[in-house]
Design an enzyme around this catalytic site. Sequence first.
Site, PDB file in Angstrom:
ATOM      1  N   ASP A 246      20.918  22.501 -33.408  1.00  0.00           N
ATOM      2  CA  ASP A 246      20.971  21.105 -32.994  1.00  0.00           C
ATOM      3  C   ASP A 246      22.126  20.483 -33.754  1.00  0.00           C
ATOM      4  O   ASP A 246      22.342  20.781 -34.933  1.00  0.00           O
ATOM      5  CB  ASP A 246      19.661  20.374 -33.267  1.00  0.00           C
ATOM      6  CG  ASP A 246      19.520  19.124 -32.393  1.00  0.00           C
ATOM      7  OD1 ASP A 246      20.163  19.062 -31.333  1.00  0.00           O
ATOM      8  OD2 ASP A 246      18.777  18.206 -32.774  1.00  0.00           O
TER       9      ASP A 246
ATOM     10  N   HIS B   5      31.753  22.369 -37.536  1.00  0.00           N
ATOM     11  CA  HIS B   5      30.377  22.342 -38.025  1.00  0.00           C
ATOM     12  C   HIS B   5      29.586  23.539 -37.499  1.00  0.00           C
ATOM     13  O   HIS B   5      28.916  24.232 -38.259  1.00  0.00           O
ATOM     14  CB  HIS B   5      29.717  21.032 -37.586  1.00  0.00           C
ATOM     15  CG  HIS B   5      30.024  20.671 -36.161  1.00  0.00           C
ATOM     16  ND1 HIS B   5      31.315  20.374 -35.739  1.00  0.00           N
ATOM     17  CD2 HIS B   5      29.254  20.599 -35.052  1.00  0.00           C
ATOM     18  CE1 HIS B   5      31.297  20.120 -34.433  1.00  0.00           C
ATOM     19  NE2 HIS B   5      30.055  20.254 -33.999  1.00  0.00           N
TER      20      HIS B   5
ATOM     21  N   ASP C 281      34.120  15.560 -28.744  1.00  0.00           N
ATOM     22  CA  ASP C 281      35.329  16.204 -29.288  1.00  0.00           C
ATOM     23  C   ASP C 281      36.608  15.403 -29.055  1.00  0.00           C
ATOM     24  O   ASP C 281      37.513  15.406 -29.884  1.00  0.00           O
ATOM     25  CB  ASP C 281      35.513  17.611 -28.691  1.00  0.00           C
ATOM     26  CG  ASP C 281      34.535  18.618 -29.289  1.00  0.00           C
ATOM     27  OD1 ASP C 281      33.790  18.249 -30.224  1.00  0.00           O
ATOM     28  OD2 ASP C 281      34.518  19.779 -28.822  1.00  0.00           O
TER      29      ASP C 281
ATOM     30  N   GLU D  63      26.066  25.738 -21.612  1.00  0.00           N
ATOM     31  CA  GLU D  63      27.054  26.805 -21.371  1.00  0.00           C
ATOM     32  C   GLU D  63      28.246  26.720 -22.332  1.00  0.00           C
ATOM     33  O   GLU D  63      28.801  27.729 -22.732  1.00  0.00           O
ATOM     34  CB  GLU D  63      27.560  26.732 -19.916  1.00  0.00           C
ATOM     35  CG  GLU D  63      26.500  27.018 -18.863  1.00  0.00           C
ATOM     36  CD  GLU D  63      25.964  28.444 -18.924  1.00  0.00           C
ATOM     37  OE1 GLU D  63      26.727  29.362 -19.250  1.00  0.00           O
ATOM     38  OE2 GLU D  63      24.762  28.631 -18.637  1.00  0.00           O
TER      39      GLU D  63
ATOM     40  N   GLY E 153      31.249  17.184 -25.451  1.00  0.00           N
ATOM     41  CA  GLY E 153      30.582  16.181 -26.278  1.00  0.00           C
ATOM     42  C   GLY E 153      31.560  15.111 -26.725  1.00  0.00           C
ATOM     43  O   GLY E 153      32.305  14.544 -25.932  1.00  0.00           O
TER      44      GLY E 153
END
Length: 196
Positions: free
Chosen positions: A68, A176, A151, A10, A149
């Site tokens: 990915d 990225h 971050d 999400e 993640g």
Amino acid sequence: MEICFATNNENKLAEVQKMLPDTIKLKTLAQIGCTAELPETQDTLEGNARQKAQYVFEHFEINCFADDTGLEVYALNNEPGVYSARYAGEQRNNQDNINLLLQNLEGQTDRKARFRTVVALVLDGEYFDFEGIVEGEIITEQRGTNGFGYDAVFVPNGYTQTFAEISPEEKNKISHRGQAIAKLVAYLSEKFGTVY
């Protein structure tokens, strides 16, 4: 045009939705009726992105893209890399992953790292890859509440704040994933005329 973003994440979905022009209508996996866990059995980011996009295209006959992303830490031989989401195990827990990363970097002076995203697009059976890279470093403790993640421990070059401390809009400009999606949008614009 309508296109499916092949992800169940999400956070990624919300992030990418903001990057796309209004003329690209993003369909989610749920909207196309895909409830399966997408395969990710390749050992490269490119392989995983393409595998997910191919699965959706073959099973649901809709143009789609998948991504990915990996965090590559130079002092750890580019780990966690393709295994970033499940670095600390199949439970895919962000906090567990960060804890393991910081533990593995304990005492390490070289903390340089990069985030790398590969977006694979399948368009009427043809495949295209778009890559985005942002260099930075891993700090010793978490800062910030935005993002997801890794971050909260990643400071991009030229910044003093982590990805989790800057606004989502600012992150999208330099990240990225932002770079890879910008290349995807530019390609679609060129192919179908301006999508803006």
